[in-house]
Scaffold this motif. Structure first.
Motif, PDB file in Angstrom:
ATOM      1  N   HIS A 245       0.801  -1.219   0.000  1.00  0.00           N
ATOM      2  CA  HIS A 245       0.000   0.000   0.000  1.00  0.00           C
ATOM      3  C   HIS A 245       0.838   1.276   0.000  1.00  0.00           C
ATOM      4  CE1 HIS A 245      -2.858  -2.971   1.736  1.00  0.00           C
ATOM      5  NE2 HIS A 245      -3.733  -2.296   1.032  1.00  0.00           N
ATOM      6  N   LYS A 306      -5.536   5.265   2.077  1.00  0.00           N
ATOM      7  CA  LYS A 306      -4.729   4.065   1.793  1.00  0.00           C
ATOM      8  C   LYS A 306      -5.110   3.535   0.409  1.00  0.00           C
ATOM      9  CE  LYS A 306      -4.042  -0.448   4.076  1.00  0.00           C
ATOM     10  NZ  LYS A 306      -4.407  -1.225   5.291  1.00  0.00           N
ATOM     11  N   ALA A 308      -4.196   0.450  -2.502  1.00  0.00           N
ATOM     12  CA  ALA A 308      -3.509  -0.809  -2.798  1.00  0.00           C
ATOM     13  C   ALA A 308      -2.635  -0.649  -4.038  1.00  0.00           C
ATOM     14  CB  ALA A 308      -4.526  -1.921  -2.998  1.00  0.00           C
ATOM     15  N   LYS A 309      -1.375  -0.980  -3.914  1.00  0.00           N
ATOM     16  CA  LYS A 309      -0.469  -0.894  -5.058  1.00  0.00           C
ATOM     17  C   LYS A 309      -0.897  -1.816  -6.199  1.00  0.00           C
ATOM     18  CE  LYS A 309       3.765   0.228  -2.469  1.00  0.00           C
ATOM     19  NZ  LYS A 309       5.117  -0.265  -2.100  1.00  0.00           N
TER      20      LYS A 309
END
Length: 333
Positions: A245, A306, A308-309
């Motif tokens: 993240h 946040k 998520a990659k």
């Protein structure tokens, strides 16, 4: 890699961000093995303790540090990678404190009713099972919860010669109380003063999002961190990165302003990472962001945005220093 061990004497703890002399000077790239006291300053050790009697508001949330980082100047970025967090005691404590917490009248929210009943809960650690035990004060319910160590407080000296209580989260970091400040996370802070002057403390053996009653499973902590310096590029607010993240923390009151800070700062970060126009980044953020609440109890509330990659093309922040620090950490554990 230089490795420095530091266990402060009780008279070496500090209780503010800013206004303190350095405990030690380190070079960028140094690994620190540190011991921190719990947020109660070890004043609560038993369910028989009465928080309003044993706690001294002048000496809450003791910090280990601050550390002067050679070469750090205003406008630089300090990167702190958490390598290991290990409870330093066989038990942790949580407490209900008068007029403190998310679901009671406080000094900011004045109401006519009395404070909620105060009390202490002691959580015994099972080292083999890696759990902390919750036991009710009334009745016989109990449950074992996984240990999930985190640092409630990581912060730098603020700008403008300001001094803030160590109970405060702000743009310099501080008492953010986010469970994301855990092993494997790299935190990025904008340097405000020469040497950065960072400190850590407020170890939690576990904590739910929001820290609803105001105290987690508080405990002394053995922490291993790597501290590095990036010249320039200072973020306005703390940025966090782990393998999965991108994260930004905003701290203010009311809580919606904390949310706005973290959202605006993430839009800025998306623009830097992907070359996006601000409105495009705003639209993308709206569809992919998660917004866990870090704390609803401190002098400022902290909210995290946040992402998520895995949802986005691969990119490296701050020249890929997170991956580099993660690799360097392997030699320490």
């Amino acid at each position: 890699m230089d490795v420095v061990d530091f266990v402060p004497e009780h008279n070496q703890f500090v209780y503010t961000f800013g206004g303190c002399r350095p405990a030690a000077t380190i070079k960028p790239g140094t690994a620190l093995r540190l011991w921190t006291e719990d947020a109660f300053n070890n004043a609560i050790t038993s369910v028989a303790d009465v928080p309003s009697t044993v706690l001294d508001s002048r000496y809450l949330n003791p910090q280990t540090g601050p550390f002067y980082v050679e070469g750090a100047e205003p406008g630089d970025t300090l990167a702190i990678h958490i390598v290991d967090l290990t409870p330093a005691r066989g038990w942790g404590a949580s407490a209900m404190i008068p007029f403190f917490g998310g679901l009671t009248a406080t000094d900011r929210t004045s109401l006519l009713h009395d404070h909620l009943p105060e009390g202490v809960w002691i959580y015994e650690i099972d080292s083999a099972a890696q759990t902390v035990g919750f036991q009710t004060r009334k009745g016989d319910f109990e449950v074992a919860l996984p240990i999930e160590p985190m640092l409630g407080t990581v912060g730098l000296a603020p700008a403008g010669s300001e001094v803030f209580s160590s109970l405060t989260p702000e743009r310099f970091g501080g008492n953010m109380d986010t469970p994301e400040m855990r092993v494997g996370t790299t935190a990025y802070f904008g340097v405000n003063v020469e040497g950065a002057m960072f400190s850590i403390g407020d170890g939690h053996y576990r904590q739910g999002e929001g820290e609803a009653c105001g105290t987690a499973v508080e405990g002394a902590m053995n922490s291993t961190i790597i501290v590095d310096l990036i010249k320039g590029g200072a973020p306005d607010w703390p940025r966090l990165e782990d393998d999965a993240h991108w994260m930004v923390v905003g701290s203010s009151r009311p809580m919606e302003d904390s949310w706005r800070i973290s959202q605006v700062q993430m839009i800025q970060w998306l623009g830097e990472l992907y070359g996006l126009d601000r409105m495009d980044a705003y639209q993308l953020l709206t569809q992919i962001s998660l917004v866990p609440v870090a704390n609803v109890v401190d002098t400022n509330y902290s909210v995290m945005t946040k992402i998520a990659k895995s949802l986005l093309p691969e990119r490296s922040a701050f020249n890929g220093i997170h991956a580099d620090l993660r690799d360097r950490a392997r030699s320490l554990v």
